[in-house]
Design a protein around this motif. Structure first.
Motif, PDB file in Angstrom:
ATOM      1  N   SER A  37       0.873  -1.190   0.068  1.00  0.00           N
ATOM      2  CA  SER A  37      -0.017   0.036  -0.036  1.00  0.00           C
ATOM      3  C   SER A  37       0.677   1.204  -0.023  1.00  0.00           C
ATOM      4  CB  SER A  37      -0.974   0.105   1.178  1.00  0.00           C
ATOM      5  OG  SER A  37      -0.131   0.362   2.499  1.00  0.00           O
ATOM      6  N   GLY A  38       2.048   1.169   0.323  1.00  0.00           N
ATOM      7  CA  GLY A  38       2.920   2.441   0.307  1.00  0.00           C
ATOM      8  C   GLY A  38       3.076   2.809   1.612  1.00  0.00           C
ATOM      9  N   TYR A  39       2.674   2.153   2.772  1.00  0.00           N
ATOM     10  CA  TYR A  39       2.443   2.639   4.006  1.00  0.00           C
ATOM     11  C   TYR A  39       3.879   2.807   4.683  1.00  0.00           C
ATOM     12  CZ  TYR A  39       0.707   3.644   8.753  1.00  0.00           C
ATOM     13  OH  TYR A  39       0.360   4.004  10.134  1.00  0.00           O
ATOM     14  N   LEU A  40       4.872   2.050   4.330  1.00  0.00           N
ATOM     15  CA  LEU A  40       6.002   2.112   4.819  1.00  0.00           C
ATOM     16  C   LEU A  40       6.920   3.462   4.458  1.00  0.00           C
ATOM     17  CD1 LEU A  40       7.858  -1.409   4.738  1.00  0.00           C
ATOM     18  CD2 LEU A  40       6.205  -0.389   6.608  1.00  0.00           C
ATOM     19  N   GLY A  41       6.253   4.204   3.491  1.00  0.00           N
ATOM     20  CA  GLY A  41       6.898   5.586   3.008  1.00  0.00           C
ATOM     21  C   GLY A  41       5.989   6.495   3.304  1.00  0.00           C
ATOM     22  N   ALA A  42       5.057   6.305   4.375  1.00  0.00           N
ATOM     23  CA  ALA A  42       4.018   7.231   4.627  1.00  0.00           C
ATOM     24  C   ALA A  42       4.729   8.730   4.817  1.00  0.00           C
ATOM     25  CB  ALA A  42       3.088   6.963   5.720  1.00  0.00           C
ATOM     26  N   MET A  43       5.768   8.747   5.408  1.00  0.00           N
ATOM     27  CA  MET A  43       6.283  10.148   5.908  1.00  0.00           C
ATOM     28  C   MET A  43       7.424  10.755   4.870  1.00  0.00           C
ATOM     29  SD  MET A  43       6.569  11.042  10.069  1.00  0.00           S
ATOM     30  CE  MET A  43       6.900   9.166  10.654  1.00  0.00           C
ATOM     31  N   VAL A  44       7.700   9.903   4.086  1.00  0.00           N
ATOM     32  CA  VAL A  44       8.838  10.133   3.060  1.00  0.00           C
ATOM     33  C   VAL A  44       8.476  11.345   2.046  1.00  0.00           C
ATOM     34  CG1 VAL A  44      10.339   9.379   1.022  1.00  0.00           C
ATOM     35  CG2 VAL A  44       9.767   7.717   3.252  1.00  0.00           C
ATOM     36  N   GLY A  50       8.032   9.225  -1.550  1.00  0.00           N
ATOM     37  CA  GLY A  50       6.994   8.926  -0.673  1.00  0.00           C
ATOM     38  C   GLY A  50       5.658   9.350  -0.682  1.00  0.00           C
ATOM     39  N   ALA A  51       4.704   9.242   0.338  1.00  0.00           N
ATOM     40  CA  ALA A  51       3.680   9.816   0.482  1.00  0.00           C
ATOM     41  C   ALA A  51       3.328  11.334   1.035  1.00  0.00           C
ATOM     42  CB  ALA A  51       2.480   8.904   1.267  1.00  0.00           C
ATOM     43  N   THR A  58       0.561  10.882  10.274  1.00  0.00           N
ATOM     44  CA  THR A  58       1.106   9.626  10.362  1.00  0.00           C
ATOM     45  C   THR A  58       0.668   9.129  11.840  1.00  0.00           C
ATOM     46  OG1 THR A  58       2.795   9.906   8.959  1.00  0.00           O
ATOM     47  CG2 THR A  58       3.040   8.103  10.338  1.00  0.00           C
ATOM     48  N   ALA A  59       0.876   9.800  12.898  1.00  0.00           N
ATOM     49  CA  ALA A  59       0.290   9.598  14.138  1.00  0.00           C
ATOM     50  C   ALA A  59      -1.035   9.085  14.225  1.00  0.00           C
ATOM     51  CB  ALA A  59       0.582  10.766  15.095  1.00  0.00           C
TER      52      ALA A  59
END
Length: 391
Positions: A37-44, A50-51, A58-59
């Motif tokens: 889903s791309g969640y591991l790059g949420a804050m990139v 990233g997203a 993210t929190a």
């Protein structure tokens, strides 16, 4: 944001949570879905693949994930902490962790290898030895505990103390070495020792480092032991405390939801009415909601200020971030434990059985006690901010 954690994905995560807990198994299917889903790059940042989400956004997502599967959220948290550090530095003009941001967006999984048995200094010292390799890199020798994502991390952030060798700090003193090792690089053993009462799917196993190597370009900081205002350290501390708080806030969110549902479904033989009409139950649920409202006011406020402080120096609290985020972690985890406890009282004896989701939350929420900052450490931090250091 909703694309990263869709309702369908979260439903699958919740469905698997009980099995992972029962089997003491790693959340491998959850992790695969979150990677896809791309969640591991949420804050990139978007420019790095990233997203581009903020810490506050993210929190919120981490709390939502924790409400469906606390152990999955806790383990993913340790990955997000490192992405949060990279983002914190990047937004302040420091590109030293841009490689990490790119790798996170590409699907690498980061682990957090700092905790050690008997080390209450946490970021301020280490029992692990860091030995210079003669080329600017280091090998690490020691034992790390609570290493979440143990079966799956591909990059592990580690901390060690360099006491002898070619590189020295000021006045010949030892230095703390912050660096990253890779799974394929070897030099470590992951022990199969994670058999806990809660947060079981995180598989936060012990890691024995015996020559794990970080080359020079993956050595991020060489700092004197003790307190530091280096942005790298501030980034670790604030990201860790805030995102950890979000996980426990999510557990509290779910506990309140389950308590409300139970109150509506249970009927009193004494009155013939649902427990939702019982004044004592109503007061308990109101207490839970009041506490949870306070939790989210704090989380949103602190994460909002952290996000904005990169562009607005007036919002940057400097050393005050240690007090703000350590206090946040203690208050949120304490509130979450109390909320889950109240939810159990409302829901009745069925929660005592292993198949109960609320019973699992009761076990999972206890882990909040053991994460840094501890209650004692937070109080010491606040006392120092008001009274100065101990003489």
């Amino acid at each position: 944001m909703t694309d990263l954690l869709s309702d369908e994905l979260l439903a699958d995560v919740r469905r698997r949570a009980a099995d992972y807990d029962r089997d003491n198994a790693f959340f491998s299917e959850d992790l695969a879905d979150l990677q896809a889903s791309g969640y591991l790059g949420a804050m990139v940042p978007a420019a790095l693949g990233g997203a581009g989400l903020t810490l506050r956004q993210t929190a919120r997502l981490q709390a939502r994930l924790a409400a469906h599967a606390p152990a999955t959220a806790l383990a993913v948290n340790m990955h997000h902490v490192w992405v949060g550090v990279g983002r914190y530095l990047h937004e302040r003009g420091d590109s030293s962790l841009d490689w990490l941001l790119r790798e996170a967006a590409a699907g690498e999984v980061f682990g957090f290898g700092y905790s050690e048995p008997g080390n209450d200094l946490v970021l301020l010292g280490s029992r692990t030895e860091a030995r210079p390799d003669g080329n600017g890199g280091f090998t690490f020798h020691g034992r790390k505990i609570f290493t979440s994502n143990s079966p799956a991390w591909t990059r592990l952030g580690v901390l060690g103390l360099e006491k002898t060798g070619m590189l020295r700090g000021r006045n010949g003193s030892a230095r703390l070495v912050h660096a990253f090792i890779t799974r394929e690089g070897g030099g470590f053993e992951i022990l199969d020792d994670w058999d806990t009462i809660g947060m079981r799917a995180s598989q936060s196993r012990s890691t024995v480092l015996d020559g794990a190597h970080a080359p020079a370009d993956r050595v991020l900081r060489l700092l004197p032991p003790g307190p530091s205002l280096d942005p790298y350290v501030l980034g670790i501390f604030t990201s860790f405390e805030v995102l950890l708080s979000a996980v426990y806030a999510g557990i509290a969110d779910r506990a309140l939801e389950l308590a409300v549902d139970a109150a509506g479904k249970r009927t009193s033989m004494k009155t013939g009415k649902s427990y939702a009409q019982d004044p004592d139950v109503r007061r308990r649920i109101a207490d839970m909601a009041l506490a949870l409202d306070s939790v989210w006011l704090q989380l949103d406020g602190i994460t909002g200020d952290l996000d904005a402080s990169a562009a607005d120096p007036e919002l940057d609290r400097g050393a005050g971030w240690f007090r703000a985020t350590a206090g946040l972690k203690v208050r949120v985890t304490d509130a979450a434990r109390e909320i889950v406890d109240q939810a159990v009282r409302v829901s009745g004896g069925s929660t005592y059985f292993n198949g109960s989701e609320l019973g699992r939350l009761y076990r999972d929420v206890l882990a909040g006690i053991f994460h840094p900052s501890s209650d004692d450490a937070a109080h010491a931090t606040v006392a120092q901010s008001l009274l100065g250091p101990l003489e």
